[in-house]
Design an enzyme around this catalytic site. Structure first.
Site, PDB file in Angstrom:
ATOM      1  N   ASP A 223       0.834  -1.201   0.000  1.00  0.00           N
ATOM      2  CA  ASP A 223       0.000   0.000   0.000  1.00  0.00           C
ATOM      3  C   ASP A 223       0.868   1.251   0.000  1.00  0.00           C
ATOM      4  O   ASP A 223       1.678   1.454   0.922  1.00  0.00           O
ATOM      5  CB  ASP A 223      -0.907   0.020   1.228  1.00  0.00           C
ATOM      6  CG  ASP A 223      -1.953  -1.081   1.207  1.00  0.00           C
ATOM      7  OD1 ASP A 223      -2.164  -1.665   0.124  1.00  0.00           O
ATOM      8  OD2 ASP A 223      -2.559  -1.342   2.263  1.00  0.00           O
TER       9      ASP A 223
ATOM     10  N   GLY B 199      -3.673  -5.591   0.820  1.00  0.00           N
ATOM     11  CA  GLY B 199      -4.347  -6.618   0.036  1.00  0.00           C
ATOM     12  C   GLY B 199      -5.464  -7.176   0.900  1.00  0.00           C
ATOM     13  O   GLY B 199      -5.245  -7.541   2.062  1.00  0.00           O
TER      14      GLY B 199
ATOM     15  N   ALA C  70      -4.728 -10.671   2.329  1.00  0.00           N
ATOM     16  CA  ALA C  70      -3.629 -10.663   3.285  1.00  0.00           C
ATOM     17  C   ALA C  70      -4.066 -10.014   4.594  1.00  0.00           C
ATOM     18  O   ALA C  70      -3.732 -10.488   5.688  1.00  0.00           O
ATOM     19  CB  ALA C  70      -2.428  -9.925   2.699  1.00  0.00           C
TER      20      ALA C  70
ATOM     21  N   GLU D 284     -10.191 -10.358  -5.181  1.00  0.00           N
ATOM     22  CA  GLU D 284      -9.004  -9.682  -5.708  1.00  0.00           C
ATOM     23  C   GLU D 284      -8.048 -10.644  -6.397  1.00  0.00           C
ATOM     24  O   GLU D 284      -7.041 -10.205  -6.944  1.00  0.00           O
ATOM     25  CB  GLU D 284      -8.269  -8.934  -4.583  1.00  0.00           C
ATOM     26  CG  GLU D 284      -8.917  -7.615  -4.228  1.00  0.00           C
ATOM     27  CD  GLU D 284      -8.066  -6.776  -3.285  1.00  0.00           C
ATOM     28  OE1 GLU D 284      -8.293  -5.557  -3.245  1.00  0.00           O
ATOM     29  OE2 GLU D 284      -7.197  -7.323  -2.589  1.00  0.00           O
TER      30      GLU D 284
ATOM     31  N   GLY E 225     -20.736   0.064   8.274  1.00  0.00           N
ATOM     32  CA  GLY E 225     -19.847   1.136   8.719  1.00  0.00           C
ATOM     33  C   GLY E 225     -20.155   1.562  10.139  1.00  0.00           C
ATOM     34  O   GLY E 225     -20.293   0.747  11.049  1.00  0.00           O
TER      35      GLY E 225
ATOM     36  N   ASP F 118     -11.741  -5.754   6.255  1.00  0.00           N
ATOM     37  CA  ASP F 118     -10.914  -6.968   6.260  1.00  0.00           C
ATOM     38  C   ASP F 118     -10.635  -7.438   7.683  1.00  0.00           C
ATOM     39  O   ASP F 118     -10.652  -8.641   7.975  1.00  0.00           O
ATOM     40  CB  ASP F 118      -9.592  -6.710   5.538  1.00  0.00           C
ATOM     41  CG  ASP F 118      -9.784  -6.266   4.108  1.00  0.00           C
ATOM     42  OD1 ASP F 118     -10.783  -6.686   3.496  1.00  0.00           O
ATOM     43  OD2 ASP F 118      -8.937  -5.505   3.605  1.00  0.00           O
TER      44      ASP F 118
END
Length: 318
Positions: free
Chosen positions: A25, A51, A54, A152, A233, A263
């Site tokens: 990132d 990711g 990940a 992804e 959220g 994530d």
């Protein structure tokens, strides 16, 4: 009740396999997200590792999960550093493949002062988890208790892995992000679907009224195996299964960066769920983990450990 898992107990844990994307990132902190054609000249830069897959693998491992990691990395300078970071988080890295003449995935991220972000991804080696590379990972999926997937990595690989895991009775947790339409015959093989509002609309194929989120999750459940978890959220999340319908509020925190919060939620949830923790308690734990993550900048560096989450929950009331 949340289960605390010590290092001595790790070998007894149920096995989680995460078939994942891995990104570096490149983050720019800005006063506001730029409009098309706008240049913001006072950004603050930092590098982090991310990711979606990940991030989820690390969140599961830090939450006490026994995680095996499937991913493709490039042969660039980032690969060895990434592998070291996964090992440091307690992840089995035997199924990571380094791909010659390819780059590790890169994500370009703008983060505004209010914590909102926008992201562009150059997937690089993430696109190589397909074809013959898939054959080497099937045995670990067969042995696993749960397979965690996102979108992804190549779409056809996700479909293939869902179909294979379903045939060998490995439970499937799907986070359909980045959002794509998924055929009903595939969704019905998924045991738990964890998705946000954008992903829910794309899968539903229509605009949705999120003033009634339980109704939306209920409609999605008709297309999925056992459970739908709709994340909202700052409004928390909704759980719908054949046995329960429940809205879980979020924790109020000082939001610094929302990158990786979803994530973190997914990984923390799975680590508890495979150990037989009550579904509502799993979501409560995941909500706390995600809340902690947004108080820090970056994706993987912001993911809390199990002890931190438990301490946070003891000191906070929803």
């Amino acid at each position: 009740m949340v289960i605390y898992i010590s290092n001595d107990e790790m070998e007894k844990c149920k096995k989680i396999v995460v078939a994942v994307s891995t990104n570096v990132d490149l983050i720019a902190r800005v006063s506001h997200l730029p409009e098309p054609g706008e240049t913001i000249g006072d950004a603050e830069y930092c590098l982090s590792y991310g990711g979606k897959g990940a991030n989820q693998a690390i969140a599961a491992a830090r939450s006490g999960g026994h995680v095996s990691f499937i991913s493709c990395l490039g042969d660039d300078a980032y690969a060895d550093t990434l592998i070291t970071s996964f090992v440091d988080s307690g992840i089995d890295v035997d199924y990571i493949q380094k791909c010659v003449r390819h780059s590790t995935g890169i994500a370009f991220i703008f983060v505004a002062e209010n914590g909102e972000n926008c992201i562009a991804v150059a997937p690089g080696a993430n696109n190589l988890l397909r074809g013959e590379r898939m054959d080497t990972i099937l045995p670990v999926i067969k042995e696993a208790d749960a397979l965690v997937l996102q979108l992804e990595i190549p779409y056809e690989s996700v479909i293939s892995l869902i179909e294979y895991a379903h045939t060998v009775d490995t439970k499937i947790i799907l986070n359909p992000a980045p959002a794509k339409q998924i055929p009903s015959y595939i969704l019905e093989k998924v045991d738990i679907l964890i998705l946000n509002e954008t992903e829910a609309m794309l899968i539903a194929g229509q605009s949705l009224d999120f003033s009634e989120p339980i109704g939306i999750a209920r409609s999605l459940l008709r297309r999925v195996g056992q459970v739908v978890i709709l994340t909202l959220g700052e409004k928390g999340s909704v759980i719908v299964s054949d046995e329960m319908e429940k809205q879980i509020p979020s924790y109020v925190v000082n939001t610094v960066d929302t990158t990786g919060a979803g994530d973190t939620f997914c990984g923390a949830f799975v680590a508890q769920w495979v150990e037989g923790v009550d579904l509502q308690d799993c979501v409560q734990f995941a909500t706390a983990a995600a809340a902690l993550s947004v108080t820090r900048i970056g994706a993987q560096v912001s993911i809390p450990y199990q002890k931190e989450v438990i301490e946070f929950m003891r000191n906070r009331i929803l």
